[in-house]
Design a protein around this motif. Structure first.
Motif, PDB file in Angstrom:
ATOM      1  N   PHE A   1       0.868  -1.277  -0.100  1.00 29.27           N
ATOM      2  CA  PHE A   1       0.052   0.053  -0.061  1.00 29.27           C
ATOM      3  C   PHE A   1       0.855   1.144   0.042  1.00 29.27           C
ATOM      4  CE2 PHE A   1       0.867   0.485   4.544  1.00 29.27           C
ATOM      5  CZ  PHE A   1       1.046  -0.852   4.826  1.00 29.27           C
TER       6      PHE A   1
ATOM      7  N   PRO B   1       1.095   4.878   0.966  1.00 32.43           N
ATOM      8  CA  PRO B   1       0.570   5.930   1.799  1.00 32.43           C
ATOM      9  C   PRO B   1       0.742   7.437   0.828  1.00 32.43           C
ATOM     10  CG  PRO B   1       2.812   5.228   2.998  1.00 32.43           C
ATOM     11  CD  PRO B   1       2.530   4.344   1.638  1.00 32.43           C
TER      12      PRO B   1
ATOM     13  N   ASN C   1      -4.728   8.156   9.256  1.00 24.22           N
ATOM     14  CA  ASN C   1      -3.434   7.578   9.263  1.00 24.22           C
ATOM     15  C   ASN C   1      -2.418   8.929   9.192  1.00 24.22           C
ATOM     16  OD1 ASN C   1      -4.306   4.885   9.398  1.00 24.22           O
ATOM     17  ND2 ASN C   1      -4.860   5.543   7.279  1.00 24.22           N
TER      18      ASN C   1
ATOM     19  N   ASP D   1      -1.511  10.896   6.153  1.00 25.58           N
ATOM     20  CA  ASP D   1      -1.237  10.351   5.131  1.00 25.58           C
ATOM     21  C   ASP D   1      -2.475   9.823   4.454  1.00 25.58           C
ATOM     22  OD1 ASP D   1       1.448  10.529   5.373  1.00 25.58           O
ATOM     23  OD2 ASP D   1       1.452   8.841   6.608  1.00 25.58           O
ATOM     24  N   SER D   2      -3.578   9.631   5.153  1.00 22.01           N
ATOM     25  CA  SER D   2      -4.728   9.028   4.580  1.00 22.01           C
ATOM     26  C   SER D   2      -5.632   9.215   5.726  1.00 22.01           C
ATOM     27  CB  SER D   2      -4.583   7.572   3.988  1.00 22.01           C
ATOM     28  OG  SER D   2      -4.169   6.833   4.940  1.00 22.01           O
TER      29      SER D   2
ATOM     30  N   ARG E   1      -8.543   3.225   0.507  1.00 22.83           N
ATOM     31  CA  ARG E   1      -7.077   3.373   0.584  1.00 22.83           C
ATOM     32  C   ARG E   1      -6.690   3.534   2.234  1.00 22.83           C
ATOM     33  NH1 ARG E   1      -3.103   5.570  -3.015  1.00 22.83           N
ATOM     34  NH2 ARG E   1      -1.322   6.256  -1.834  1.00 22.83           N
TER      35      ARG E   1
ATOM     36  N   ASP F   1      -4.457   1.230   4.393  1.00 27.21           N
ATOM     37  CA  ASP F   1      -3.215   1.978   5.062  1.00 27.21           C
ATOM     38  C   ASP F   1      -3.248   1.688   6.617  1.00 27.21           C
ATOM     39  OD1 ASP F   1      -1.042   3.529   5.974  1.00 27.21           O
ATOM     40  OD2 ASP F   1      -1.992   5.398   4.955  1.00 27.21           O
TER      41      ASP F   1
ATOM     42  N   ARG G   1      -0.672  -0.959   8.256  1.00 26.89           N
ATOM     43  CA  ARG G   1       0.447  -0.618   9.531  1.00 26.89           C
ATOM     44  C   ARG G   1       0.487  -1.270  10.547  1.00 26.89           C
ATOM     45  NH1 ARG G   1       0.490   6.148   9.727  1.00 26.89           N
ATOM     46  NH2 ARG G   1       0.507   6.429   7.402  1.00 26.89           N
TER      47      ARG G   1
END
Length: 500
Positions: free
Chosen positions: A26, A28, A53, A105-106, A302, A306, A310
């Protein structure tokens, strides 16, 4: 365990309860240069749960926490080590607002339905063993050294687990956590090996370690209990035996108590909890709801990939091996076009065509996760099992009602434990994964210093590969050769080799 769709749900029931039965990395998102705070509209929509995230430095974590509050959100749990916040908000622009925050990041919603008051990979309904059936089997089929119902466990013999138990039944220093619908630890076959100190409920995205929180919401949520028995049912003269009957088993409940859906915030919590509590192996017989495949071009999906990615990577760094089922849709996970008619499964699904290289089944398609397909008693790929060259790592017995074994019940599914001291048959890649988890536990018992990557390597090198069938099977074409192929990966795992 959402609704009973073919790729993910239950097995058949025999009145001694039957059993039931997610590699692209994935990316980021780039951090935005937008200001940390943004004026947002007043909350006016249904309350949803989100994953946010972020970077993991203290400044970023503090700023993101403040931005969540400024966007009319509340933090349910913060996993600072991996930069994942679980938050709730009724602000319809919450995710969009957070994505514009420096350090994020997302961010995305983990569900499409509002909070009210599953996505397991078993196929069909369970068949419970009746007391009369169990009594008959126990009276007429108990051999020396066998458990009372072991004659119906063709799956143990198929991978040499019965013989392995005589050499090394597993170490008490090894724990397999069942991330699932919960486990009935009062079952006499599970109680001797159950580890309450490594168990919890993560349903709300935050670990609840109060006593019994890990148990299923009701006896109909039997999936996790069945899985646990396949891994570590004790050889104690009661019922059935597990692949690794002396290792410890724990339960991390992630299924919603009403819908049995398993959302990403719960799975994030589960991976982190397992890693922080010394769990060596996690079994993941499910996919993360509500999306069968999470597409990287969708910001919500997404963010789910993410966040879970993680958490799984964190667990792997801490020494935890994750094993996951490949799914029951019969999909070729190595293809470039799959029809997904089941997403989102918490509201109204709609047909969509996805590329599994860009739309991921998680956790099974996450880097480092052991992806498991299912076989029946003849070692043929189970009719429902998904597959894919260079996606599937290994295979395990998951059962197949069309492959009939020479056993007292002549049931091709997997017999294991069920809540309320019962037993039952189930089939699915949900059943295949725990066989692999059990073998991995035996490997960890034999090689206590082995890393997750080394355990995966051993699973592969010790496996038995039947090779591709000469003709397409059930409309599925097997690609590859005798050493590795799409149906079996490197082959069917071998418990006996694991202890030698």
């Amino acid at each position: 365990m959402a609704r009973p769709l073919s790729r993910r749900r239950l097995a058949l029931v025999v009145p001694v309860a039957l059993s039931l039965t997610a590699s692209l990395g994935f990316l980021p998102g780039a951090a935005s240069a937008a200001p940390r705070t943004t004026t947002v509209q007043a909350a006016s929509g249904p309350e949803l749960t989100y994953v946010v995230n972020s970077k993991t430095d203290r400044h970023a974590l503090t700023a993101v926490r403040g931005a969540i509050s400024a966007a009319d959100g509340s933090v349910v749990a913060a996993y600072d080590k991996i930069g994942v916040f679980v938050a709730r908000s009724a602000n319809p622009d919450f995710a969009k607002t957070l994505r514009a925050v420096r350090g994020v990041d997302s961010a995305g919603a983990t569900r499409t339905a509002p909070l009210t008051a599953a996505g397991t990979t078993d196929e069909g309904s369970a068949r419970y063993l009746t007391k009369a059936e169990a009594a008959k089997l126990t009276a007429g089929n108990t051999a020396s050294g066998q458990e009372p119902l072991e004659a119906d466990q063709w799956d143990l013999r198929a991978i040499g687990a019965d013989k392995a138990a005589r050499i090394n039944p597993g170490s008490r220093n090894v724990t397999v956590a069942v991330i699932d619908t919960g486990v009935d630890d009062t079952h006499p076959d599970l109680a001797p090996n159950f580890s309450p100190a490594q168990s919890a409920s993560c349903v709300d995205g935050k670990a609840d370690t109060s006593f019994g929180a890990w148990r299923p919401a009701n006896s109909g949520h039997y999936h996790g209990t069945h899985v646990a028995g396949e891994i570590a049912a004790a050889r104690n003269g009661v019922g059935v035996a597990g692949v690794a009957p002396n290792v410890k088993v724990s339960a991390i409940r992630v299924a919603d108590p009403a819908s049995q859906l398993l959302y990403s915030e719960s799975v994030v919590c589960a991976f982190v909890f397992a890693a922080d509590h010394g769990v060596e192996i996690t079994n993941n017989s499910y996919y993360v709801d509500p999306w069968r495949y999470n597409c990287m071009d969708d910001p919500d999906q997404r963010a789910i990939v993410d966040a879970v990615g993680r958490a799984q990577a964190y667990a792997q760094r801490k020494g935890t091996l994750s094993v996951a089922s490949a799914g029951n849709s019969g999909d070729d996970l190595a293809s470039h076009a799959i029809l997904d008619p089941s997403s989102p499964d918490d509201t109204t699904p709609a047909d969509r065509t996805v590329d599994p290289h860009q739309c991921l089944d998680i956790p099974t398609q996450l880097p480092g996760v052991v992806t498991v397909s299912a076989v029946g008693v003849t070692n043929a790929k189970s009719y429902y099992s998904s597959y894919g060259k260079n996606v599937v790592d290994v295979a395990g017995p998951g059962g197949d009602k069309y492959q009939i074994p020479d056993t007292p019940s002549q049931d091709g599914r997997i017999l294991s434990t069920m809540p309320n001291n019962q037993y039952g048959f189930l089939q699915g890649t949900s059943m295949a994964a725990p066989h692999v988890s059990g073998v991995a536990a035996l490997l960890k018992s034999t090689h206590p210093k082995a890393t997750p990557a080394q355990l995966l390597s051993l699973l592969k090198t010790q496996a038995d590969n039947p090779g591709c069938p000469k003709e397409p099977y059930d409309g599925a074409t097997c690609e590859g050769g005798k050493r590795v192929n799409g149906f079996y990966g490197f082959g069917v795992v071998n418990a006996l080799r694991a202890v030698k």
